[in-house]
Design an enzyme around this catalytic site. Structure first.
Site, PDB file in Angstrom:
ATOM      1  N   HIS A 112       0.840  -1.195   0.000  1.00 34.98           N
ATOM      2  CA  HIS A 112       0.000   0.000   0.000  1.00 34.98           C
ATOM      3  C   HIS A 112       0.879   1.250   0.000  1.00 34.98           C
ATOM      4  CE1 HIS A 112      -3.503  -2.521   1.075  1.00 34.98           C
ATOM      5  NE2 HIS A 112      -2.620  -3.193   1.793  1.00 34.98           N
ATOM      6  N   THR A 162      14.212  -7.049   1.692  1.00 35.17           N
ATOM      7  CA  THR A 162      13.645  -5.848   1.082  1.00 35.17           C
ATOM      8  C   THR A 162      14.313  -5.483  -0.232  1.00 35.17           C
ATOM      9  OG1 THR A 162      15.155  -4.424   2.329  1.00 35.17           O
ATOM     10  CG2 THR A 162      13.011  -4.906   3.334  1.00 35.17           C
ATOM     11  N   ARG A 177      20.827  -8.806   4.429  1.00 37.73           N
ATOM     12  CA  ARG A 177      22.036  -8.410   3.702  1.00 37.73           C
ATOM     13  C   ARG A 177      22.928  -9.635   3.527  1.00 37.73           C
ATOM     14  NH1 ARG A 177      22.848  -7.501   8.994  1.00 37.73           N
ATOM     15  NH2 ARG A 177      24.936  -7.841   9.844  1.00 37.73           N
TER      16      ARG A 177
END
Length: 209
Positions: A112, A162, A177
């Protein structure tokens, strides 16, 4: 352009009655899957194949499983998902061969807007996720919209992915990472620095030493 077309082009879209019918159909299929006899593996594979858009050979998904549409999920051969897998497949989710999900793995293509006024407009989005072959995703990991994970990579438990993760690495953390590359030395170990016995090594690598 219809809302379905907007969704499928990874544009901002609004869910409507047409799309909600698909969501409710997927929920019904997931309920049949989750209520099925857990010992009937052949039936579970058939029920999962009916949910997904495409499956390879020998796919095993443990109950419970949840998704948005189902038909946007495509998995290769030997896919394994442990308990409580959730795939929000507003966008396409492509998963290669020999991929393993530990418990409570979540793949999110849906999201969103950040700004509250845009978010309150009911516009949302679905950005595709791609996971290569021979990937292991640790428990309680979350893969967010738009991410690609390369072949042979391990995602440590509790990670929030991400950004794209390359092939042949161990990656972990929030945000996830790269910690190190996977090397030939890793073939010797089954857990940290605990080595396989010689006969087990021979069994595993007899055709590819």
């Amino acid at each position: 352009m219809t809302q379905r077309e907007r969704r499928d082009k990874a544009l901002a879209y609004k869910i409507n009655d047409d799309l909600m019918k698909d969501v409710l159909a997927a929920r019904t299929k997931a309920k049949h899957f989750n209520d099925a006899d857990p010992a009937d593996l052949d039936n579970l594979r058939a029920l999962f194949a009916d949910i997904a858009g495409g499956t390879g050979e020998n796919c095993t998904v443990c109950q419970p499983f949840h998704c948005d549409y189902g038909y946007n999920i495509f998995v290769g051969d030997n896919f394994f998902a442990n308990y409580n897998c959730m795939i929000l497949d507003v966008g396409k989710v492509e998963i290669g061969d020999n991929v393993m999900f530990a418990p409570n793995v979540a793949v999110y293509t849906a999201g969103h807007p950040v700004h509250h006024e845009a978010r309150n407009s009911r516009y949302e989005y679905g950005i595709p996720v791609k996971i290569g072959s021979n990937v292991w995703v640790g428990g309680n990991s979350v893969i967010t919209p738009g991410v690609t994970i390369g072949d042979n990579t391990v995602i440590g438990a509790g990670s929030v992915v991400t950004k794209d993760i390359p092939a042949n690495v161990v990656a972990a953390g929030n945000p996830c990472r790269v910690l190190r590359e996977i090397t030939q030395e890793d073939k010797r170990y089954f857990f940290k620095r605990q080595e396989f016995e010689p006969d087990v090594m021979a069994e595993i690598y007899s055709d590819n030493t």
